[in-house]
Design a protein around this motif. Structure first.
Motif, PDB file in Angstrom:
ATOM      1  N   VAL A 113       5.381   8.311 -14.985  1.00 25.29           N
ATOM      2  CA  VAL A 113       6.844   8.245 -14.967  1.00 25.29           C
ATOM      3  C   VAL A 113       7.321   6.911 -15.528  1.00 25.29           C
ATOM      4  N   LEU A 114       6.658   5.830 -15.124  1.00 23.94           N
ATOM      5  CA  LEU A 114       7.096   4.491 -15.517  1.00 23.94           C
ATOM      6  C   LEU A 114       6.536   4.027 -16.863  1.00 23.94           C
ATOM      7  N   GLY A 115       5.676   4.837 -17.479  1.00 20.67           N
ATOM      8  CA  GLY A 115       5.084   4.446 -18.760  1.00 20.67           C
ATOM      9  C   GLY A 115       4.058   3.341 -18.603  1.00 20.67           C
ATOM     10  N   LEU A 116       3.355   3.336 -17.482  1.00 23.17           N
ATOM     11  CA  LEU A 116       2.340   2.323 -17.186  1.00 23.17           C
ATOM     12  C   LEU A 116       0.965   2.962 -17.109  1.00 23.17           C
ATOM     13  N   SER A 117      -0.042   2.157 -16.852  1.00 22.92           N
ATOM     14  CA  SER A 117      -1.400   2.640 -16.659  1.00 22.92           C
ATOM     15  C   SER A 117      -1.829   2.360 -15.230  1.00 22.92           C
ATOM     16  N   VAL A 118      -2.752   3.170 -14.754  1.00 24.59           N
ATOM     17  CA  VAL A 118      -3.369   2.910 -13.457  1.00 24.59           C
ATOM     18  C   VAL A 118      -4.460   1.872 -13.697  1.00 24.59           C
ATOM     19  N   GLY A 119      -4.504   0.851 -12.870  1.00 25.28           N
ATOM     20  CA  GLY A 119      -5.497  -0.207 -13.010  1.00 25.28           C
ATOM     21  C   GLY A 119      -6.863   0.210 -12.509  1.00 25.28           C
ATOM     22  N   ALA A 120      -7.810  -0.669 -12.669  1.00 24.88           N
ATOM     23  CA  ALA A 120      -9.175  -0.427 -12.206  1.00 24.88           C
ATOM     24  C   ALA A 120      -9.217  -0.366 -10.692  1.00 24.88           C
ATOM     25  N   GLU A 121     -10.031   0.532 -10.188  1.00 23.01           N
ATOM     26  CA  GLU A 121     -10.177   0.696  -8.752  1.00 23.01           C
ATOM     27  C   GLU A 121     -10.671  -0.595  -8.113  1.00 23.01           C
ATOM     28  N   THR A 122     -10.026  -0.965  -7.040  1.00 27.57           N
ATOM     29  CA  THR A 122     -10.469  -2.058  -6.183  1.00 27.57           C
ATOM     30  C   THR A 122     -10.580  -1.432  -4.803  1.00 27.57           C
ATOM     31  N   ALA A 123     -11.774  -0.906  -4.524  1.00 23.24           N
ATOM     32  CA  ALA A 123     -11.976  -0.079  -3.329  1.00 23.24           C
ATOM     33  C   ALA A 123     -11.290  -0.689  -2.124  1.00 23.24           C
ATOM     34  N   ILE A 169       0.844  -1.188   0.000  1.00 25.52           N
ATOM     35  CA  ILE A 169       0.000   0.000   0.000  1.00 25.52           C
ATOM     36  C   ILE A 169       0.882   1.242   0.000  1.00 25.52           C
ATOM     37  N   VAL A 170       0.543   2.182  -0.853  1.00 18.67           N
ATOM     38  CA  VAL A 170       1.212   3.478  -0.911  1.00 18.67           C
ATOM     39  C   VAL A 170       0.183   4.518  -0.472  1.00 18.67           C
ATOM     40  N   TRP A 171       0.403   5.114   0.685  1.00 12.81           N
ATOM     41  CA  TRP A 171      -0.529   6.106   1.214  1.00 12.81           C
ATOM     42  C   TRP A 171      -0.320   7.438   0.514  1.00 12.81           C
ATOM     43  N   ALA A 172      -1.434   8.126   0.216  1.00 14.91           N
ATOM     44  CA  ALA A 172      -1.379   9.378  -0.530  1.00 14.91           C
ATOM     45  C   ALA A 172      -2.481  10.328  -0.087  1.00 14.91           C
ATOM     46  N   ARG A 173      -2.210  11.612  -0.221  1.00 12.83           N
ATOM     47  CA  ARG A 173      -3.244  12.619   0.054  1.00 12.83           C
ATOM     48  C   ARG A 173      -4.275  12.655  -1.076  1.00 12.83           C
ATOM     49  N   ASP A 174      -3.831  12.368  -2.304  1.00 16.27           N
ATOM     50  CA  ASP A 174      -4.714  12.275  -3.462  1.00 16.27           C
ATOM     51  C   ASP A 174      -4.289  11.032  -4.231  1.00 16.27           C
ATOM     52  N   ARG A 175      -4.946   9.921  -3.927  1.00 13.59           N
ATOM     53  CA  ARG A 175      -4.489   8.636  -4.482  1.00 13.59           C
ATOM     54  C   ARG A 175      -4.489   8.621  -6.003  1.00 13.59           C
ATOM     55  N   VAL A 187       0.333  -1.736 -11.514  1.00 10.43           N
ATOM     56  CA  VAL A 187       0.946  -3.066 -11.562  1.00 10.43           C
ATOM     57  C   VAL A 187       2.259  -2.981 -12.328  1.00 10.43           C
ATOM     58  N   LEU A 188       3.313  -3.473 -11.695  1.00 14.96           N
ATOM     59  CA  LEU A 188       4.647  -3.451 -12.288  1.00 14.96           C
ATOM     60  C   LEU A 188       4.872  -4.675 -13.168  1.00 14.96           C
ATOM     61  N   GLY A 189       5.959  -4.660 -13.911  1.00 15.09           N
ATOM     62  CA  GLY A 189       6.259  -5.720 -14.863  1.00 15.09           C
ATOM     63  C   GLY A 189       6.393  -7.102 -14.257  1.00 15.09           C
ATOM     64  N   ASN A 190       6.739  -7.193 -12.989  1.00 13.19           N
ATOM     65  CA  ASN A 190       6.874  -8.490 -12.336  1.00 13.19           C
ATOM     66  C   ASN A 190       5.602  -8.915 -11.606  1.00 13.19           C
ATOM     67  N   GLY A 191       4.503  -8.171 -11.838  1.00 10.24           N
ATOM     68  CA  GLY A 191       3.221  -8.539 -11.254  1.00 10.24           C
ATOM     69  C   GLY A 191       2.932  -7.947  -9.891  1.00 10.24           C
ATOM     70  N   VAL A 192       3.904  -7.329  -9.251  1.00 12.24           N
ATOM     71  CA  VAL A 192       3.690  -6.690  -7.956  1.00 12.24           C
ATOM     72  C   VAL A 192       2.889  -5.407  -8.188  1.00 12.24           C
ATOM     73  N   SER A 193       1.902  -5.171  -7.333  1.00 10.82           N
ATOM     74  CA  SER A 193       1.143  -3.927  -7.489  1.00 10.82           C
ATOM     75  C   SER A 193       1.408  -2.979  -6.327  1.00 10.82           C
ATOM     76  N   LEU A 209       3.052   8.312 -10.781  1.00  5.20           N
ATOM     77  CA  LEU A 209       4.003   7.206 -10.888  1.00  5.20           C
ATOM     78  C   LEU A 209       3.801   6.415 -12.172  1.00  5.20           C
ATOM     79  N   ALA A 210       2.561   6.124 -12.503  1.00  3.09           N
ATOM     80  CA  ALA A 210       2.291   5.388 -13.743  1.00  3.09           C
ATOM     81  C   ALA A 210       2.850   6.152 -14.940  1.00  3.09           C
TER      82      ALA A 210
END
Length: 123
Positions: free
Chosen positions: A24-34, A8-14, A40-46, A21-22
């Motif tokens: 910067v890394l050339g990724l997409s933000v995944g679907a919300e899972t409340a 979990i990465v805590w944020a004032r505005d998630r 999700v990174l290339g090795n599957g870690v989110s 971050l997405a």
């Protein structure tokens, strides 16, 4: 053998932090899972971005990302274009890129003050 699945990465505005971050890394933000927004990174870690309460502080953490040379160059270009300061050291004393670990690396802050690191390793 155990594998890291998520953190979990805590944020004032998630949403803003996940998009930063997405981007910067050339990724997409995944679907919300409340209540989380995953990146999700290339090795599957989110990295699951979660909102802190209005009066809560965010404790800064360190997140390091091993990237290819091409990903490194692209991220550096995106950060430089956005005006984000790049540091060669984790304490943010010297600006620029380092040559630690047999590759290149740099550090930068995300919108919540998390100390982000991108590094390559020698091929």
């Amino acid at each position: 053998m155990a594998e890291l699945n998520h953190t979990i990465v805590w944020a004032r505005d998630r949403a803003a932090s996940a998009e930063f971050l997405a981007g910067v890394l050339g990724l997409s933000v995944g679907a919300e899972t409340a209540p989380f927004l995953p990146v999700v990174l290339g090795n599957g870690v989110s990295l699951d971005f979660a909102q802190v309460g209005e009066s809560d502080a965010v404790a800064a953490q360190h997140y390091a990302f091993l990237v290819s040379d091409a990903e490194f160059d692209a991220a550096l270009e995106r950060l430089t274009a956005s005006g984000t300061t790049i540091y060669a050291d984790p304490m943010h004393r010297t600006r620029g890129i380092n040559g630690m670990f047999g590759g290149r690396g740099f550090y930068f802050d995300d919108p919540d003050g998390h100390n982000m690191e991108l590094l390559t390793k020698a091929g």
